[in-house]
Enzyme design. Structure first.
Site, PDB file in Angstrom:
ATOM      1  N   GLN A  71       0.776  -1.241   0.000  1.00 37.33           N
ATOM      2  CA  GLN A  71       0.000   0.000   0.000  1.00 37.33           C
ATOM      3  C   GLN A  71       0.811   1.298   0.000  1.00 37.33           C
ATOM      4  OE1 GLN A  71      -3.393   2.367   2.605  1.00 37.33           O
ATOM      5  NE2 GLN A  71      -2.926   0.316   3.223  1.00 37.33           N
ATOM      6  N   GLU A 193       1.339  -1.244   8.271  1.00 39.58           N
ATOM      7  CA  GLU A 193       0.550  -0.107   8.751  1.00 39.58           C
ATOM      8  C   GLU A 193       0.496   0.062  10.274  1.00 39.58           C
ATOM      9  OE1 GLU A 193      -1.445   2.377   7.111  1.00 39.58           O
ATOM     10  OE2 GLU A 193      -1.719   3.035   9.174  1.00 39.58           O
ATOM     11  N   ASP A 222       0.652   3.790   6.007  1.00 39.08           N
ATOM     12  CA  ASP A 222       0.908   3.429   4.607  1.00 39.08           C
ATOM     13  C   ASP A 222       0.617   4.597   3.663  1.00 39.08           C
ATOM     14  OD1 ASP A 222       1.825   0.877   4.955  1.00 39.08           O
ATOM     15  OD2 ASP A 222      -0.130  -0.062   4.796  1.00 39.08           O
ATOM     16  N   GLY A 301      -7.565  20.599  19.119  1.00 39.07           N
ATOM     17  CA  GLY A 301      -7.257  22.025  19.202  1.00 39.07           C
ATOM     18  C   GLY A 301      -7.753  22.603  20.515  1.00 39.07           C
ATOM     19  N   GLY A 302      -7.871  23.906  20.574  1.00 43.02           N
ATOM     20  CA  GLY A 302      -8.277  24.560  21.817  1.00 43.02           C
ATOM     21  C   GLY A 302      -9.792  24.671  21.973  1.00 43.02           C
TER      22      GLY A 302
HETATM   23  N1  COA Z   1      11.815 -10.292  -9.165  1.00 42.42           N
HETATM   24  C1  COA Z   1      12.474 -11.064  -8.305  1.00 42.42           C
HETATM   25  N2  COA Z   1      12.420 -10.902  -6.970  1.00 42.42           N
HETATM   26  C2  COA Z   1      11.618  -9.922  -6.506  1.00 42.42           C
HETATM   27  C3  COA Z   1      10.897  -9.088  -7.363  1.00 42.42           C
HETATM   28  C4  COA Z   1      11.013  -9.293  -8.749  1.00 42.42           C
HETATM   29  N3  COA Z   1      10.361  -8.561  -9.629  1.00 42.42           N
HETATM   30  N4  COA Z   1      10.199  -8.209  -6.610  1.00 42.42           N
HETATM   31  C5  COA Z   1      10.485  -8.494  -5.324  1.00 42.42           C
HETATM   32  N5  COA Z   1      11.336  -9.529  -5.267  1.00 42.42           N
HETATM   33  C6  COA Z   1      11.914 -10.142  -4.053  1.00 42.42           C
HETATM   34  C7  COA Z   1      12.798  -9.213  -3.291  1.00 42.42           C
HETATM   35  O1  COA Z   1      14.046  -9.070  -3.914  1.00 42.42           O
HETATM   36  C8  COA Z   1      12.864  -9.921  -1.958  1.00 42.42           C
HETATM   37  O2  COA Z   1      13.833 -10.926  -2.023  1.00 42.42           O
HETATM   38  P1  COA Z   1      15.011 -11.152  -0.938  1.00 42.42           P
HETATM   39  O3  COA Z   1      14.390 -11.000   0.413  1.00 42.42           O
HETATM   40  O4  COA Z   1      15.463 -12.536  -1.241  1.00 42.42           O
HETATM   41  O5  COA Z   1      16.048 -10.154  -1.164  1.00 42.42           O
HETATM   42  C9  COA Z   1      11.514 -10.597  -1.868  1.00 42.42           C
HETATM   43  O6  COA Z   1      10.909 -10.455  -3.153  1.00 42.42           O
HETATM   44  C10 COA Z   1      10.578 -10.061  -0.829  1.00 42.42           C
HETATM   45  O7  COA Z   1      10.537  -8.656  -0.782  1.00 42.42           O
HETATM   46  P2  COA Z   1      10.099  -7.951   0.563  1.00 42.42           P
HETATM   47  O8  COA Z   1      10.054  -6.494   0.360  1.00 42.42           O
HETATM   48  O9  COA Z   1      10.956  -8.451   1.685  1.00 42.42           O
HETATM   49  O10 COA Z   1       8.592  -8.482   0.731  1.00 42.42           O
HETATM   50  P3  COA Z   1       7.895  -9.116   2.007  1.00 42.42           P
HETATM   51  O11 COA Z   1       6.559  -9.565   1.538  1.00 42.42           O
HETATM   52  O12 COA Z   1       8.716 -10.138   2.686  1.00 42.42           O
HETATM   53  O13 COA Z   1       7.739  -7.875   3.009  1.00 42.42           O
HETATM   54  C11 COA Z   1       6.983  -5.669   3.630  1.00 42.42           C
HETATM   55  C12 COA Z   1       6.718  -6.929   2.804  1.00 42.42           C
HETATM   56  C13 COA Z   1       5.934  -4.657   3.254  1.00 42.42           C
HETATM   57  C14 COA Z   1       6.880  -6.005   5.117  1.00 42.42           C
HETATM   58  C15 COA Z   1       8.398  -5.151   3.327  1.00 42.42           C
HETATM   59  O14 COA Z   1       8.528  -4.986   1.940  1.00 42.42           O
HETATM   60  C16 COA Z   1       8.714  -3.827   4.013  1.00 42.42           C
HETATM   61  O15 COA Z   1       8.992  -3.779   5.237  1.00 42.42           O
HETATM   62  N6  COA Z   1       8.716  -2.724   3.248  1.00 42.42           N
HETATM   63  C17 COA Z   1       9.077  -1.412   3.738  1.00 42.42           C
HETATM   64  C18 COA Z   1       7.993  -0.809   4.580  1.00 42.42           C
HETATM   65  C19 COA Z   1       6.667  -0.732   3.892  1.00 42.42           C
HETATM   66  O16 COA Z   1       6.510  -0.145   2.851  1.00 42.42           O
HETATM   67  N7  COA Z   1       5.667  -1.308   4.571  1.00 42.42           N
HETATM   68  C20 COA Z   1       4.285  -1.097   4.229  1.00 42.42           C
HETATM   69  C21 COA Z   1       3.815  -1.891   3.139  1.00 42.42           C
HETATM   70  S1  COA Z   1       2.144  -1.414   2.879  1.00 42.42           S
END
Ligand code: COA
Length: 480
Positions: A71, A193, A222, A301-302
Site C-alpha cells: 500500500q 501499517e 501506509d 485544538g483549543g
Molecule cells: N523479481 C524477483 N524478486 C523480486 C521481485 C522481482 N520482480 N520483486 C520483489 N522480489 C523479491 C525481493 O528481492 C525480496 O527478495 P530477498 O528478500 O530474497 O532479497 C523478496 O521479493 C521479498 O521482498 P520484501 O520487500 O521483503 O517483501 P515481504 O513480503 O517479505 O515484506 C513488507 C513486505 C511490506 C513487510 C516489506 O517490503 C517492508 O517492510 N517494506 C518497507 C515498509 C513498507 O513499505 N511497509 C508497508 C507496506 S504497505
C-alpha cells in the site's frame, strides 16, 4: 505610415542582411523585450494561452520506475500517475504485487486492494534475479526519472541495485524509498501499517483513557507515508531542474506517522506547564501522568468537542455527530439547545468557566441532538455557523452525490472484475485534471514497454523472453 513601418521591419532575412544598422536595432529591441519577459517571469515561459486543463498534466514527461508493492509505495506512485507521470510498475512474473490476490471478492479477478491503489499505471513483469531481467531493469533505469521502491530493508541492494550502481547508470535518476524505520535500532525491521501507527505515537494517543491504545482506520502509516514520499519526489524533481542530478529520497513510516501526530508531541511538552485543560480528563479531575494521554473524542485544538448521539443511536451505529463548542458561537449554541440563560450565567458564559463542566454540557447538548438526525443537526448548526461533523458511514460516502460530482469517488470499469467504486485524486489542480484509469492486468504492458519505451529489437525481445526473465517459472520446473 507604410514607409515608416517598412523601415522599422525588414521584410525578409535578406533585406535585414542588407541593412545591418536596422537589424542591430531590431535585435536590440528583441533582446530588451526578452530580458524584460524573463525577469518578470523568473525565467519561466510566457503563460500558456491554452484553456485550463488542456495543456498537458503537471507531471507530463516524467517517467517512473515503480518498484512498489502493497500500500505505502503504490499510494505514492498512483498520485504521481494521476498528475500525468508515466508510471511503469515492475512486478514479479506470475505473482505480481501480492495484493492482487489478497482480500479477493471476485474470484479470478484482481482484488479491490490492488485495483484501488494502482490506477493509471502500466505493468511489466520482470524477474530481477534473472540476468536478462536485470538487463531490462538497467535499460529502464536509464530511461526513467524516478525509481520508487518500498521493499524490506536491504532487498534492493540484494538485487544488486545499490544507490551507487543506480546513480552510475543514470546520475539524473531520483531513488525514492519507504522503509518502516529510519537509521537506528529498528532500521532492519519489516513494517506494516499498524506497526507504524504504534511506533509513530498515534496508538498511544488514540482511544479512551481507561481503555487500551487504538489504531485508526485511516491508513496514516501506509497511505500517509506514500503522500510524504510523493512530496519528496516532486521536490527532488524540481531541484534537479537546477542541479541536473538525482538524489535519494527516504521516508520512514514511523517519521511520517509522527509528523501527522505532531500536536501530540506539542502536548507532551505542555505537560510540564501544568494539566492540559482542553482534555476532558481535566474537567473530570483526573490527574495527568508524564506522557500525553489518550484523548478519547476530545478535539485536538483549543475548542472543546465530543461525539454525540443523534436520533437513531445507538441502534444505528453511525447516528452520531461531532459537536464543537467553539467559543465565538457559544450564544447560538445556547439558543439552539434551549438554554439561553447560559449565555450570561457566569457559570457558563466563559470558556474557562465551562472547562470543568464539559461532560455535563455535552450531555445537555446531546439531549438536543438526540431529537434530530445527524443531517438535521448539521443543517440547524451550520445555519448559525456552529462547526459540526456528521459521522458518515462508508455506505453514505459511497452514495454521496457531491463526492461523485467532484470525482473524489469514481466508478471505474475493469475487464475482469466489472465496475467498482474507487477514491479518485483528492488533490485538485485546475490545469492538470486527473482522469482515473483502471489498474493494469499483470504484465499487460510488457511488450509495449520493451519495444516502445526501451526500443529493444525483435531479436533482443526474443532473447529476453526465452531466458524466462519475464514469465512465471513453468510448473514442472517449479516441481523439480
Ligand atoms: N523479481 C524477483 N524478486 C523480486 C521481485 C522481482 N520482480 N520483486 C520483489 N522480489 C523479491 C525481493 O528481492 C525480496 O527478495 P530477498 O528478500 O530474497 O532479497 C523478496 O521479493 C521479498 O521482498 P520484501 O520487500 O521483503 O517483501 P515481504 O513480503 O517479505 O515484506 C513488507 C513486505 C511490506 C513487510 C516489506 O517490503 C517492508 O517492510 N517494506 C518497507 C515498509 C513498507 O513499505 N511497509 C508497508 C507496506 S504497505
Amino acid at each position: 505610415m507604410a514607409k515608416k513601418a517598412k523601415r522599422q521591419k525588414p521584410k525578409s532575412r535578406a533585406a535585414a542582411r542588407k541593412s545591418p544598422r536596422k537589424m542591430g536595432k531590431l535585435a536590440a529591441k528583441k533582446s530588451t523585450k526578452k530580458s524584460a519577459q524573463q525577469s518578470n517571469s523568473n525565467g519561466l515561459p510566457t503563460p500558456s494561452s491554452k484553456p485550463y486543463g488542456q495543456n498537458g498534466k503537471a507531471l507530463t514527461g516524467v517517467r517512473i520506475l515503480d518498484f512498489t508493492h502493497v500500500q505505502s509505495g503504490p499510494t505514492c506512485t498512483q498520485l504521481l500517475a494521476w498528475f500525468g507521470a508515466d508510471v511503469i510498475k515492475v512486478e514479479r512474473p506470475g505473482v505480481g504485487d501480492i495484493t492482487r490476490g489478497q482480500l479477493v471478492d471476485v474470484k479470478g479477478a484482481d482484488s479491490l486492494y490492488f485495483t484501488m491503489l494502482n490506477h493509471n499505471k502500466r505493468s511489466i513483469t520482470i524477474d530481477s534475479k534473472n540476468p536478462q531481467g536485470m538487463r531490462v531493469l538497467e535499460a529502464l533505469i536509464k530511461k526513467c526519472d524516478v525509481l520508487v521502491e518500498n521493499f524490506a530493508p536491504g532487498a534492493l541492494d540484494r538485487m544488486g541495485l545499490t544507490w551507487q550502481r543506480i546513480n552510475k547508470i543514470n546520475p539524473r535518476i531520483i531513488v525514492a524509498s519507504i522503509k518502516g524505520f529510519g537509521p537506528g535500532p529498528y532500521e532492519d525491521c519489516k513494517v506494516y501499517e499498524n506497526v507504524a501507527q504504534c511506533a509513530g505515537g498515534s496508538a498511544s494517543t488514540t482511544g479512551f483513557r481507561d481503555g487500551p491504545p487504538l489504531v485508526t482506520g485511516a491508513q496514516i502509516g501506509d497511505s500517509g507515508t506514500g503522500l510524504h514520499l510523493a512530496l519528496g519526489i516532486v521536490s527532488a524533481l524540481y531541484q534537479r531542474t537546477r542541479s541536473g542530478r538525482g538524489q535519494k529520497v527516504d521516508v520512514a513510516m514511523q517519521d511520517g506517522v509522527l509528523n501527522l501526530c505532531r500536536v501530540k508531541l506539542r502536548d507532551q511538552q505542555r505537560l510540564k506547564a501544568g494539566p492540559l485543560t482542553e482534555y476532558s480528563q481535566y474537567g473530570e479531575g483526573v490527574a495527568f501522568g508524564d506522557a500525553t494521554p489518550r484523548a478519547g473524542n476530545d478535539s485536538g485544538g483549543g475548542q472543546p468537542g465530543w461525539i454525540l448521539k443523534c436520533k437513531g443511536a445507538p441502534e444505528d451505529p453511525d447516528a452520531y455527530i461531532y459537536f464543537i463548542t467553539q467559543a465565538p458561537v457559544w450564544g447560538p449554541i445556547c439558543d439552539l439547545i434551549g438554554e439561553p440563560t447560559w449565555k450570561t450565567d457566569p457559570e457558563y458564559a466563559t470558556p474557562r468557566a465551562r472547562l470543568p463542566k464539559l461532560k455535563a454540557i455535552f450531555a445537555r447538548i446531546e439531549s438536543w441532538t438526540l431529537t434530530k438526525t445527524k443531517f438535521e443537526v448539521m443543517e440547524a448548526c451550520n445555519a448559525v455557523d456552529i462547526p459540526v461533523g456528521p459521522i458518515l458511514s462508508m455506505k453514505e460516502i459511497a452514495a454521496e452525490p457531491s463526492l461523485r460530482k467532484s470525482r473524489t469517488v469514481v466508478e471505474v470499469d475493469h475487464p475482469t472484475r466489472g465496475k467498482y467504486l474507487s477514491v479518485g485524486n483528492p488533490i485538485k489542480l485546475s490545469d492538470s485534471i486527473s482522469e482515473v484509469r483502471r489498474s493494469p492486468l499483470l504484465g499487460e504492458h510488457t511488450d509495449e514497454i520493451l519495444t516502445d519505451v526501451l526500443g529493444f529489437a525483435a531479436k533482443d525481445v526474443a532473447e529476453i523472453k526465452n531466458s524466462g526473465a519475464l514469465s512465471a517459472p513453468k510448473k514442472e520446473e517449479k516441481a523439480a
